[in-house]
Design an enzyme around this catalytic site. Sequence first.
Site, PDB file in Angstrom:
ATOM      1  N   GLU A 109      35.464  53.249  27.082  1.00  0.00           N
ATOM      2  CA  GLU A 109      36.603  52.911  27.926  1.00  0.00           C
ATOM      3  C   GLU A 109      37.800  52.577  27.055  1.00  0.00           C
ATOM      4  OE1 GLU A 109      34.924  48.393  28.666  1.00  0.00           O
ATOM      5  OE2 GLU A 109      35.845  49.427  30.352  1.00  0.00           O
ATOM      6  N   GLU A 110      38.946  52.501  27.690  1.00  0.00           N
ATOM      7  CA  GLU A 110      40.188  52.174  27.002  1.00  0.00           C
ATOM      8  C   GLU A 110      40.069  50.808  26.321  1.00  0.00           C
ATOM      9  OE1 GLU A 110      44.690  50.908  28.488  1.00  0.00           O
ATOM     10  OE2 GLU A 110      43.385  51.981  29.857  1.00  0.00           O
ATOM     11  N   HIS A 166      39.565  38.979  48.073  1.00  0.00           N
ATOM     12  CA  HIS A 166      39.664  38.660  49.497  1.00  0.00           C
ATOM     13  C   HIS A 166      39.830  39.945  50.310  1.00  0.00           C
ATOM     14  CE1 HIS A 166      41.703  35.883  52.722  1.00  0.00           C
ATOM     15  NE2 HIS A 166      40.821  36.698  53.256  1.00  0.00           N
ATOM     16  N   ASP A 200      33.544  38.850  38.897  1.00  0.00           N
ATOM     17  CA  ASP A 200      33.571  38.885  37.433  1.00  0.00           C
ATOM     18  C   ASP A 200      34.812  39.628  36.932  1.00  0.00           C
ATOM     19  OD1 ASP A 200      32.526  38.042  35.053  1.00  0.00           O
ATOM     20  OD2 ASP A 200      31.156  39.715  34.811  1.00  0.00           O
ATOM     21  N   ASP A 255      34.683  45.501  32.953  1.00  0.00           N
ATOM     22  CA  ASP A 255      33.386  44.829  33.006  1.00  0.00           C
ATOM     23  C   ASP A 255      33.240  43.964  34.264  1.00  0.00           C
ATOM     24  OD1 ASP A 255      30.848  44.321  32.069  1.00  0.00           O
ATOM     25  OD2 ASP A 255      31.464  42.604  30.860  1.00  0.00           O
ATOM     26  N   CYS A 277      43.434  30.917  49.797  1.00  0.00           N
ATOM     27  CA  CYS A 277      44.437  31.970  49.933  1.00  0.00           C
ATOM     28  C   CYS A 277      45.710  31.612  49.173  1.00  0.00           C
ATOM     29  CB  CYS A 277      44.771  32.198  51.408  1.00  0.00           C
ATOM     30  SG  CYS A 277      43.478  33.058  52.305  1.00  0.00           S
ATOM     31  N   CYS A 315      47.723  36.935  49.502  1.00  0.00           N
ATOM     32  CA  CYS A 315      46.818  37.071  50.659  1.00  0.00           C
ATOM     33  C   CYS A 315      47.649  37.097  51.939  1.00  0.00           C
ATOM     34  CB  CYS A 315      45.825  35.903  50.721  1.00  0.00           C
ATOM     35  SG  CYS A 315      44.655  35.801  49.359  1.00  0.00           S
TER      36      CYS A 315
END
Length: 196
Positions: free
Chosen positions: A50-51, A86, A100, A110, A141, A145
Amino acid sequence: ECYVQNTAREYAKIYAAEAEPLEGFGKVPEIIPIFLVHRPANNIPYATVEEELVGEFVKYSVRDGKEVNFLRRDSEAGQKCCTFQHWVYEKTNGSLLVTDLQGVGMKLTDVGIATLAKGYKGFKGNCSISFIEQFRALHQCNKYCEMLGLTSLRTTHQNQRKATSMKSKNLPNSSTIKKTVPKKAREPRDFISSQH
């Protein structure tokens, strides 16, 4: 790993398409793609590529869904990551949560995905269902949101708790239920799982 991250990336693209046109929303987090490479001549024949992300690496959410990171709560990237979680939660009716979230600025890598035990539309995540429950209980919130018109989880969570306590009040008490299972055959009562 590739399947989870690239699935989360597809959700992030849809989120971006909805959020970026909103006045004042600005840039949205991007989950970078990850590729599986086959190297037959190598001792380890498969690798992911990946980058490279250069800069200060920040965890905007921890793997178990707890909101403890100040950079998550206070930074623009952190707030937008929280809103993304959310948004996904609401779009999947609480069946899936991207978690994560970590990376450099608005570029994330990741990531993990939690789903209900049965999965979501054939997809099973790599994180525990408890992450969804914790997110629902802990999420606060923010202005992003509100800009997306997402429903407050505080109200939803409190309503679910009230409904559960109302149901338990309506159940017959144990003295009116005929017990037919011998004591030795009963399941332990330490752990009660619930699905919402």
